[in-house]
Design an enzyme around this catalytic site. Sequence first.
Site, PDB file in Angstrom:
ATOM      1  N   ASP A  29       0.849  -1.232  -0.032  1.00 64.73           N
ATOM      2  CA  ASP A  29      -0.008  -0.020   0.012  1.00 64.73           C
ATOM      3  C   ASP A  29       0.591   1.260   0.053  1.00 64.73           C
ATOM      4  OD1 ASP A  29       0.817  -0.479   2.407  1.00 64.73           O
ATOM      5  OD2 ASP A  29      -1.230  -0.047   3.629  1.00 64.73           O
ATOM      6  N   TYR A 147       0.694   2.771  15.428  1.00 67.68           N
ATOM      7  CA  TYR A 147       1.956   3.405  15.358  1.00 67.68           C
ATOM      8  C   TYR A 147       2.105   4.549  16.486  1.00 67.68           C
ATOM      9  CZ  TYR A 147       3.022   0.922  10.969  1.00 67.68           C
ATOM     10  OH  TYR A 147       3.462   0.088  10.051  1.00 67.68           O
ATOM     11  N   PRO A 148       3.213   4.569  17.313  1.00 67.51           N
ATOM     12  CA  PRO A 148       3.339   5.972  17.874  1.00 67.51           C
ATOM     13  C   PRO A 148       4.067   6.853  16.990  1.00 67.51           C
ATOM     14  CG  PRO A 148       5.258   4.301  18.388  1.00 67.51           C
ATOM     15  CD  PRO A 148       4.251   3.588  17.503  1.00 67.51           C
ATOM     16  N   ARG A 149       3.340   7.897  16.701  1.00 65.26           N
ATOM     17  CA  ARG A 149       3.659   8.952  15.561  1.00 65.26           C
ATOM     18  C   ARG A 149       3.067  10.302  15.507  1.00 65.26           C
ATOM     19  NH1 ARG A 149       3.152   6.639   9.775  1.00 65.26           N
ATOM     20  NH2 ARG A 149       5.076   5.463  10.078  1.00 65.26           N
ATOM     21  N   LYS A 190      -0.936  -4.483  14.099  1.00 60.34           N
ATOM     22  CA  LYS A 190       0.332  -4.436  13.366  1.00 60.34           C
ATOM     23  C   LYS A 190       1.030  -3.127  14.138  1.00 60.34           C
ATOM     24  CE  LYS A 190       2.476  -2.918   9.063  1.00 60.34           C
ATOM     25  NZ  LYS A 190       2.585  -3.010   7.620  1.00 60.34           N
ATOM     26  N   GLY A 216       7.936  -3.519   9.066  1.00 63.78           N
ATOM     27  CA  GLY A 216       9.504  -3.675   8.853  1.00 63.78           C
ATOM     28  C   GLY A 216      10.021  -2.341   8.870  1.00 63.78           C
ATOM     29  N   GLY A 217       9.472  -1.183   8.403  1.00 65.66           N
ATOM     30  CA  GLY A 217      10.135  -0.086   8.187  1.00 65.66           C
ATOM     31  C   GLY A 217      11.005   0.133   6.910  1.00 65.66           C
ATOM     32  N   GLY A 243       6.576  -4.728   4.167  1.00 62.79           N
ATOM     33  CA  GLY A 243       6.441  -4.038   2.943  1.00 62.79           C
ATOM     34  C   GLY A 243       7.803  -3.722   2.227  1.00 62.79           C
ATOM     35  N   ARG A 244       8.346  -2.581   2.370  1.00 66.47           N
ATOM     36  CA  ARG A 244       9.609  -2.061   1.850  1.00 66.47           C
ATOM     37  C   ARG A 244      10.535  -3.079   1.982  1.00 66.47           C
ATOM     38  NH1 ARG A 244       9.808   3.545   4.813  1.00 66.47           N
ATOM     39  NH2 ARG A 244       8.504   2.385   6.084  1.00 66.47           N
TER      40      ARG A 244
END
Length: 276
Positions: A29, A147-149, A190, A216-217, A243-244
């Site tokens: 995505d 996510y912590p963001r 996730k 994965g980042g 993903g990446r």
Amino acid sequence: MSFAMVGKNKRLSRLFDPKTMRTVITPIDDSLIFGPFDGLADMPSKLQQIVNGRPNGILTFQGIIRQMPEAFRSTGTIINLSASTSRMQHTNKILVSNVYEAIRLDADAVAVHVNITSRFEQGMLATLGKVVSECQPLGIPVLAIMYPRTENKDGDENYDDLRAADPVEYAKLVAHAVRVATDLGVDIIKTKYTGSADTFRTVVQACAPLPVVIAGGPLLPFGEMLNMAAGAIEAGAAGVSFGRNVFNRQDSGKAIRALKKIVFEKALPKDVFEDQ
């Protein structure tokens, strides 16, 4: 057991390995978020590579399934209902589809992304709660991307400095993020890996008994990717959602097969690496 639970359990069984109850998910995505570049520049050929690697699930947006339906006939499918782009306010995920569209496309689950600590957090929490309420009576599993963001002057603040300086405090932040999703009634979570099996156990415990998979980042060296996956499994994670670290490799199928050895067989990263 209600008919909705029968349907939900059947869908979850298509996303998790029946022997280990673990999973390898491949998100594709990112092209909506960052543009059709790098590994996702040629979506048809990359998607075929990924399908050949036989992940348990592919996380994507509805348009990709409509354009290439054959690729999803034998693979678990998760439709991301929330989105944003890096061209605007990337941390603010808004609803772009709905559970009925997911049902029409025969998806096995839907996903909603929430950035905890973002100034847009309340709106994203409301979206997640709404989607969970809609999915429950229909037997559709919900995967929450937690996510912590937050925002900073450069765009995203992902707390990388905190993770490096104080891994325990960072793990508490991630644990709070996953607990939010647990309390809201999701089925799969996730989230970010905390850097070690010891710290990630805090996260696994915070959402137990729900399955948690790690993101994965950015693209990592192959060995580092395997070590991260192994650390998460050691801590009790249910798998990975890379993903990446999959689609940005020349041979994405090879990366998926290597991850499956780590996740399902608990193979040592060094042994998997030597097999490549």
